[in-house]
Design a protein around this motif. Structure first.
Motif, PDB file in Angstrom:
ATOM      1  N   LEU A 190       0.869  -1.174   0.000  1.00 30.17           N
ATOM      2  CA  LEU A 190       0.000   0.000   0.000  1.00 30.17           C
ATOM      3  C   LEU A 190       0.903   1.221   0.000  1.00 30.17           C
ATOM      4  N   GLN A 191       0.637   2.146  -0.886  1.00 30.66           N
ATOM      5  CA  GLN A 191       1.522   3.305  -1.042  1.00 30.66           C
ATOM      6  C   GLN A 191       0.705   4.585  -1.059  1.00 30.66           C
ATOM      7  N   ARG A 192       1.181   5.575  -0.311  1.00 27.73           N
ATOM      8  CA  ARG A 192       0.517   6.876  -0.257  1.00 27.73           C
ATOM      9  C   ARG A 192       1.505   7.940  -0.731  1.00 27.73           C
ATOM     10  N   LEU A 193       1.058   8.790  -1.651  1.00 30.83           N
ATOM     11  CA  LEU A 193       1.893   9.860  -2.189  1.00 30.83           C
ATOM     12  C   LEU A 193       1.298  11.202  -1.816  1.00 30.83           C
ATOM     13  N   SER A 194       2.163  12.148  -1.511  1.00 35.17           N
ATOM     14  CA  SER A 194       1.725  13.515  -1.253  1.00 35.17           C
ATOM     15  C   SER A 194       2.807  14.468  -1.740  1.00 35.17           C
ATOM     16  N   ALA A 195       2.414  15.693  -2.006  1.00 34.79           N
ATOM     17  CA  ALA A 195       3.356  16.719  -2.465  1.00 34.79           C
ATOM     18  C   ALA A 195       3.850  17.523  -1.270  1.00 34.79           C
ATOM     19  N   GLY A 196       5.087  17.974  -1.343  1.00 33.75           N
ATOM     20  CA  GLY A 196       5.638  18.782  -0.266  1.00 33.75           C
ATOM     21  C   GLY A 196       6.884  19.506  -0.733  1.00 33.75           C
ATOM     22  N   GLY A 211      13.407  24.025  -0.239  1.00 31.88           N
ATOM     23  CA  GLY A 211      12.079  24.354  -0.705  1.00 31.88           C
ATOM     24  C   GLY A 211      11.729  23.796  -2.069  1.00 31.88           C
ATOM     25  N   THR A 212      12.620  22.985  -2.653  1.00 34.58           N
ATOM     26  CA  THR A 212      12.319  22.349  -3.940  1.00 34.58           C
ATOM     27  C   THR A 212      11.118  21.408  -3.788  1.00 34.58           C
ATOM     28  N   PRO A 213      10.162  21.425  -4.725  1.00 38.27           N
ATOM     29  CA  PRO A 213       9.024  20.505  -4.639  1.00 38.27           C
ATOM     30  C   PRO A 213       9.482  19.048  -4.695  1.00 38.27           C
ATOM     31  N   ALA A 214       8.798  18.205  -3.936  1.00 35.91           N
ATOM     32  CA  ALA A 214       9.157  16.791  -3.880  1.00 35.91           C
ATOM     33  C   ALA A 214       7.908  15.945  -3.723  1.00 35.91           C
ATOM     34  N   LEU A 215       8.056  14.668  -4.032  1.00 35.56           N
ATOM     35  CA  LEU A 215       7.013  13.683  -3.786  1.00 35.56           C
ATOM     36  C   LEU A 215       7.363  12.939  -2.493  1.00 35.56           C
ATOM     37  N   PHE A 216       6.477  13.017  -1.511  1.00 34.30           N
ATOM     38  CA  PHE A 216       6.668  12.321  -0.244  1.00 34.30           C
ATOM     39  C   PHE A 216       5.871  11.019  -0.311  1.00 34.30           C
ATOM     40  N   GLY A 238      10.959  16.139  -7.127  1.00 38.06           N
ATOM     41  CA  GLY A 238       9.807  16.380  -7.977  1.00 38.06           C
ATOM     42  C   GLY A 238      10.176  16.723  -9.408  1.00 38.06           C
ATOM     43  N   ASP A 239      11.407  17.209  -9.632  1.00 36.83           N
ATOM     44  CA  ASP A 239      11.818  17.587 -10.987  1.00 36.83           C
ATOM     45  C   ASP A 239      12.386  16.414 -11.766  1.00 36.83           C
ATOM     46  N   ALA A 240      12.528  15.262 -11.113  1.00 32.81           N
ATOM     47  CA  ALA A 240      13.199  14.150 -11.777  1.00 32.81           C
ATOM     48  C   ALA A 240      12.396  12.860 -11.755  1.00 32.81           C
ATOM     49  N   TYR A 241      11.222  12.867 -11.151  1.00 37.65           N
ATOM     50  CA  TYR A 241      10.486  11.621 -10.975  1.00 37.65           C
ATOM     51  C   TYR A 241       8.997  11.860 -11.142  1.00 37.65           C
ATOM     52  N   ASP A 242       8.351  11.041 -11.958  1.00 35.50           N
ATOM     53  CA  ASP A 242       6.896  11.025 -12.108  1.00 35.50           C
ATOM     54  C   ASP A 242       6.392   9.623 -11.791  1.00 35.50           C
ATOM     55  N   PHE A 243       5.254   9.534 -11.135  1.00 36.75           N
ATOM     56  CA  PHE A 243       4.592   8.255 -10.917  1.00 36.75           C
ATOM     57  C   PHE A 243       3.370   8.198 -11.830  1.00 36.75           C
ATOM     58  N   ILE A 244       3.252   7.098 -12.561  1.00 31.06           N
ATOM     59  CA  ILE A 244       2.217   6.948 -13.572  1.00 31.06           C
ATOM     60  C   ILE A 244       1.227   5.870 -13.129  1.00 31.06           C
ATOM     61  N   VAL A 245      -0.056   6.182 -13.226  1.00 34.43           N
ATOM     62  CA  VAL A 245      -1.104   5.228 -12.884  1.00 34.43           C
ATOM     63  C   VAL A 245      -1.945   4.954 -14.123  1.00 34.43           C
ATOM     64  N   GLU A 246      -2.157   3.662 -14.426  1.00 38.12           N
ATOM     65  CA  GLU A 246      -3.029   3.297 -15.528  1.00 38.12           C
ATOM     66  C   GLU A 246      -4.416   2.994 -14.965  1.00 38.12           C
TER      67      GLU A 246
END
Length: 255
Positions: A190-196, A211-216, A238-246
């Motif tokens: 189970l995985q939970r993603l949030s922005a920070g 203060g760089t945006p990141a995925l927590f 956040g500038d180097a990683y995207d999570f993709i959901v189908e």
């Protein structure tokens, strides 16, 4: 903005390396883009200056620059020069449970880690609750910086019950490979993603501005029998990683 230092690193290229010089130069420039030393829209020195600075031919420079243009990391403007376009970027689908190392290799990137700490200690109340442990039961904590092609990508803290992983020093690469070898293969998560925003310590580790945006990301992994296996907290650039959901539409009900 033009950047000249610390671009010319004398140790970046070696005649003893099996890699051709142009590939070594391309790798060096890519590393500087990845860690933010060369920022978006920074201008590279002229081809002649690069050749003199690295003591290589202009053909070598031209091939290295073209390789990064082909990757989309550099772009050229007629009569203006060559500029940084973006940092390396990774997309990860959320439809399969894979570790960082497996995920990077599947994209042709070389994963590596820099250990921040590996310890065994009593579980915190939160860890005990998430992992179904008795208070005071020990866990192995693995805290590391995850890299792809030597570019910092994420900070990851993995917590595993010590009865499953008694010695965190067993993990030198993929944690999941070690767990499988010990007879505890991860089955689901189970995985939970949030922005920070990255705090000063996190930003310093990832070599990006505070203060760089990141995925927590918070993940709980389980064995096939449902027993908790792992608790992970990560901060991804956040500038180097995207999570993709189908997503798929449910089949319409039968009339």
């Amino acid at each position: 903005m033009s950047v000249t230092e610390p671009l010319f690193d004398g140790a970046a290229l070696s005649a003893d390396s099996p890699l051709p010089l142009y590939m070594q130069l391309a790798r060096h420039l890519k590393r500087l883009i990845s860690d933010g030393t060369l920022a978006v829209e920074d201008a590279l020195p002229a081809e002649r200056d690069l050749a003199e600075g690295f003591a290589v031919s202009r053909v070598t420079v031209r091939k290295a620059v073209q390789a990064l243009v082909d990757e989309g990391l550099l772009h050229q403007r007629p009569r203006a020069g060559t500029f940084v376009a973006k940092a390396p970027h990774v997309e990860q689908p959320l439809s399969a449970l894979t570790g960082f190392s497996e995920d990077m290799r599947s994209r042709g990137l070389e994963p590596s880690s820099r250990w921040l700490s590996r310890t065994v200690a009593p579980a915190s109340p939160e860890e005990a609750m998430v992992l179904g442990l008795a208070l005071g039961e020990k866990v192995s904590r693995l805290w590391r910086l995850r890299l792809a092609d030597e570019a910092p990508m994420a900070i990851e803290l993995s917590v595993v019950p010590a009865r499953i992983l008694p010695d965190p020093l067993l993990v030198t690469g993929s944690l999941y490979d070690v767990l499988r070898g010990l007879g505890y293969p991860p089955h689901r998560a189970l995985q939970r993603l949030s922005a920070g925003l990255l705090n000063p310590d996190q930003a310093g580790i990832l070599h990006v501005p505070e203060g760089t945006p990141a995925l927590f990301i918070e993940r709980r992994s389980f064995l096939e029998n449902g027993r908790p296996l792992e608790f992970v907290r990560s901060q991804y650039r956040g500038d180097a990683y995207d999570f993709i959901v189908e997503l798929n539409l449910n089949a319409p009900p039968n009339p």
